[in-house]
Design an enzyme around this catalytic site. Structure first.
Site, PDB file in Angstrom:
ATOM      1  N   THR C  40      -6.216  30.056 -26.033  1.00 44.70           N
ATOM      2  CA  THR C  40      -7.336  30.352 -26.922  1.00 44.70           C
ATOM      3  C   THR C  40      -7.194  29.612 -28.251  1.00 44.70           C
ATOM      4  O   THR C  40      -8.181  29.099 -28.803  1.00 44.70           O
ATOM      5  CB  THR C  40      -7.405  31.882 -27.181  1.00 44.70           C
ATOM      6  OG1 THR C  40      -7.625  32.541 -25.943  1.00 44.70           O
ATOM      7  CG2 THR C  40      -8.521  32.236 -28.154  1.00 44.70           C
ATOM      8  N   HIS C  43      -8.376  26.160 -27.845  1.00 47.93           N
ATOM      9  CA  HIS C  43      -9.843  26.066 -27.923  1.00 47.93           C
ATOM     10  C   HIS C  43     -10.306  26.087 -29.381  1.00 47.93           C
ATOM     11  O   HIS C  43     -11.232  25.362 -29.752  1.00 47.93           O
ATOM     12  CB  HIS C  43     -10.494  27.250 -27.176  1.00 47.93           C
ATOM     13  CG  HIS C  43     -10.329  27.199 -25.692  1.00 47.93           C
ATOM     14  ND1 HIS C  43     -10.885  26.212 -24.902  1.00 47.93           N
ATOM     15  CD2 HIS C  43      -9.661  28.016 -24.849  1.00 47.93           C
ATOM     16  CE1 HIS C  43     -10.571  26.443 -23.631  1.00 47.93           C
ATOM     17  NE2 HIS C  43      -9.826  27.524 -23.563  1.00 47.93           N
TER      18      HIS C  43
END
Lengths: 347, 347, 347, 347
Positions: C40, C43
């Site tokens: 995450t 990202h």
């Protein structure tokens, strides 16, 4: 405000003036409309061994209630879930939220549980402050029903725990208010055959009103033999033991089918002789002890039943009194010719 | 005896004379009273890709039926469980009993399954021989209902699998006979809100008759938006996907609440594009593929509902024909203005 | 204090000074010892479509961490459960506690979830303030392990959900850090056969180190055929889908045994064509979408494994960097030759 | 063939010649390699109240065994699942297959159960005929282990029923052979803490060998206090009650955590006083009575553990005798200084 208070050790309760309780940052203040009188309140009135060992007077009594939110603590209105004017009820067991039971879906077994009307001030009063986490919106359920969702929730927990009720056969032992509610819950949940037993004809009639297919009088009938006859010789899938008597336990184990289930809610005052070999092991029975209500699965299930009209507990309500007549309310319960007794506080 | 037979590859079926089947040592011979016509029979009539790849003509068709035991094989009468004269139906999936699925409660997934009317001779005939292990006594259920307990059982399996139905909210996508039965099963099992959707107004009316609280026409209504509106914005606890269409799958995933369940029975003829991230993973959904009926939990549950009068599937039966009019039975199903179609074989 | 901050839209992150966060009445202030870098975070670094649609810079990044309590809010020390000096980690999903999912054991699906390091300031910093309800004591688990209990918890949720792992056969598709943790969890939980598949040899070796009995390279091996061969032709009881690729989904459905289970954690970036008839319905499969960690059952299970020494996730940790070298940490993850990457913040 | 036979009422057994049993159409004939001697066989030897009320001499004794298929009945070889030469064991409870318990996954509670070595001729003989439905292939498990899969299966049923063992804490009360097997099963299934208690030091040592983390002597130690101390004051998740004594029941209820589980296998010879309020209801306990083995889920789980090498029950085998020395086998069991005792019949 007016409140029913256990002022000091000994029998009885007093109706007195007390200050409106303070509202904590995550509390809501609720104006009580209706409250339910429970067997626990009778124990407190009588000041029996349990009550005298647990309560520290003075304490405002009452743990079953519904009413209207009149004030929100500064952190209690988050997300707009609750607003002033909402009609609500509440789970009366206030739990810590951080212990192992609380963190694994067993909050109803939290060892730090504080019960309103027992361990802290309760609901037989014009106002009560409750943590917002315990508050449930009624969303159309009348406050008279909201006031008894605590014991109806006991019945939901007992009836639905651990097995699949749709199509099942069930026996309710003991037709006090919670037993009668359990009859209604079992019918709402799709049980195919609901049997009920009580020595008291008045209570058997209430069970019939709530949907029992057959009721039995253990004084004159062989309950176990009748259960077997009505279940093709098998016994029932589920027994809801609400009597709390050793004789009820014996009937429960004998009336359950092999591989069946006995959920025990009735609280015995003494021990029971159990033949585990014959009654539990060789029959492959499951026994489960019911405390309170699952937080909050039980409440969600109950709310669905009540809102959809699948369950109407009101036929079990037999008496209504104003708050000041708490002594009369206690008296009719002691007399044994009552179902659920309600206090009408405001509306 | 008279029988409906797929005599050779190609469209259609023939009504011919065939010998009464032999009765194995653990078989019972059943005189068929009623039989149900299924979508599978339509595939066989049409001789589509599935049918031509699976059936080896000649084979007597039909897998839904009920009738009377007229003969017991020498080892089929053990313990007196079954007797000549008993009215019975039967699970049409004959399984090996010894493989891992069979030995772990998943007989319905036995890879050696032989289906009557598909892999061996079936029930559109005056008599059928069945292994006693597959036979279920009707005990008062009419043979007309007994004849459709196969598809009613599909509905029971789909409605009851994996979640707790009492108090739940449910959506049935596709109101063919099994979808309509599922509506009735969900109501019998205590669901609080049962919604149903179909393009066909005739079928929506059947769903309403079976107890749907609301029905939707996906041609003119936004099914997902309506489901959310009726469930406080949550979505439903359970979707029973009976349509077998990719559009149904999309609706199912969108209409289920977070943490909800989609049980899929409708058999798609093509693939579906699934957005697993949005529709399954972030929603925490559970999907379950429904094959047949759980042996024999599904049958026990269904029998309870039917005997107690909680479920009456007969409003879904719209047409009745004698065995010889199998062509007419197939025709009304193809026309789409039928619920369940029954063959009256004897009585 | 020093903190890794997404200061503005666009690629990258900055290491800057920020004030120590304020401590709410039910918060604890934690001095961060170790923090884990997650996909995450990659990202967010890359500022992809998901990140740019969700984050509102400036925000301190990081949601996996462990450290020491240095301050308690006035209502956070109730019952003495937490004290200054306690070593702790925390669930990074902050939920409302009052919605239907929160009240029915599905807090991980709360629609009001705020994730630290995404929706509010996170843990790549010297200090973080967390609600006490989310904090978990380490009780002897090293902070380096505590820092990765978020992704280990994903693995525990995926491996243990819905089936009985003891004695089962399992396949892990995708051997990133969470896949490798899942291998270890499955072994700790008594799985009899743990298979794992990944294109990357480095990751397959990590899976072997964590206890995989066999690993497969889908580039050169027929994963489904090998799984069937190793399971007596049946397929596995459980697939943990960690790849998030349509090819992984196809393998998952084909490799699961009839009646088996596929738990999906890997988040796909595009849709998958699913043949529901062949792959789900006729196989009787159950699919389950995994989000986060069950609060707090997953944490309790994980803590038991870690304290008892049944599970040691440290072999998956391949790189350690100081907080200031966040860019290097991101770089090794992008290079694909890393297991879990840890930031050493303080100790 | 040679066989151990209860020839007539009274103490003892005889080793005599009997004809090889006939092979029914769905039976297999098995040449016995090893057989296990059980406490039940001791009751039969002693001809106690239970034995004299149940057995009808003459009957060949023995219900735990493994051996080689030497003949198949004409309908027992279907699908090639079993062949002459296969090494096998068998479930000794022969059930009807058609009653409600049998049709709902509760065959172990079939009221028509016939137990080999009790209700029909058993396995302390050179040959035994068994219905093929009860036969399980060993597939590499040695016949010495195969011979004790009946009691190992009791342990698997007791340890795995109803809860999730991975990461759990467990207490085994009574370290006879089945208690010691349960210790090994709990470890194989991923329990984090396995405690065991017995008065007999020899048995405590066997429990330690099987993997118990701690063992207790109730004669000199406060078992409940020690359990609480080792579980952070909570009590254990699961108690496996193998002692069958009222004192064991009391310890079980006190040692289980709130919301925990007590699975009862030990068969008491007398009743127990139970304080249901304190010990079951207020604690929210679940009790389950264990009979036999689940058919055949227990067998599949056990086979997985044994084949994967996760569980090796052989350390519990302390004595081996030829068939003719049945009197010696009984004597060492009575002396209390034995684990499992095996008869070596052939090989």
């Amino acid at each position: 405000m007016r409140a029913v208070v256990k002022s000091a050790p000994g029998i009885g309760m007093d109706v007195v003036d007390r200050p409106i309780p303070p509202v904590g940052s995550r509390d809501v203040l609720i104006k009580v409309h209706h409250a339910g009188v429970c067997g626990t309140d009778l124990h407190i009135w009588e000041w029996d061994a349990w009550a005298s060992g647990r309560l520290c007077p003075p304490v405002t009594i009452g743990h079953e209630f519904a009413g209207e939110i009149v004030e929100l603590g500064p952190e209690a209105g988050h997300e707009g879930l609750f607003r002033v004017g909402d009609l609500v009820t509440a789970e009366g067991h206030i739990v810590c939220g951080d212990c192992v039971p609380c963190r694994t879906g067993n909050s109803h077994l939290c060892v730090r549980t504080k019960i309103i009307g027992v361990d802290r001030d309760g609901a037989f009063a014009e106002f009560i402050a409750m943590p917002v986490s315990n508050v449930m919106k009624l969303n159309g359920i009348p406050t008279e029903i909201g006031a008894i969702m605590d014991p109806v929730g006991n019945a939901v927990h007992t009836a639905l725990e651990g097995g699949s009720v749709p199509g099942c056969t069930a026996l309710v032992l003991g037709c006090g208010p919670i037993g009668c509610f359990a009859v209604g819950v079992l019918r709402a949940a799709g049980a195919s055959l609901v049997l009920a037993s009580d020595f008291n004809a008045f209570r058997r009639d209430l069970a019939t009103t709530m949907g029992a297919h057959h009721t039995f009088d253990p004084a004159s009938q062989n309950v176990v033999a009748l259960v077997r006859e009505l279940t093709g010789g098998q016994g029932v899938d589920l027994v809801c033991e609400m009597s709390g008597h050793p004789a009820g336990h014996a009937q429960a184990f004998a009336a359950a089918r092999p591989g069946g289930r006995v959920n025990l809610l009735g609280t015995p005052s003494r021990t029971t002789e159990v033949d585990f070999a014959r009654d539990v092991i060789f029959k492959g029975l499951t026994l489960y002890g019911v405390t309170g209500r699952r937080m909050y699965r039980t409440w969600i299930e109950m709310t669905q039943f009540l809102r959809a009209g699948q369950l109407d507990p009101r036929p079990v309500i037999t008496h209504r009194f104003p708050l000041e007549q708490i002594a009369d309310a206690i008296a009719v319960i002691k007399a044994g010719q009552a179902g659920k007794v309600i206090l009408e506080v405001a509306s």
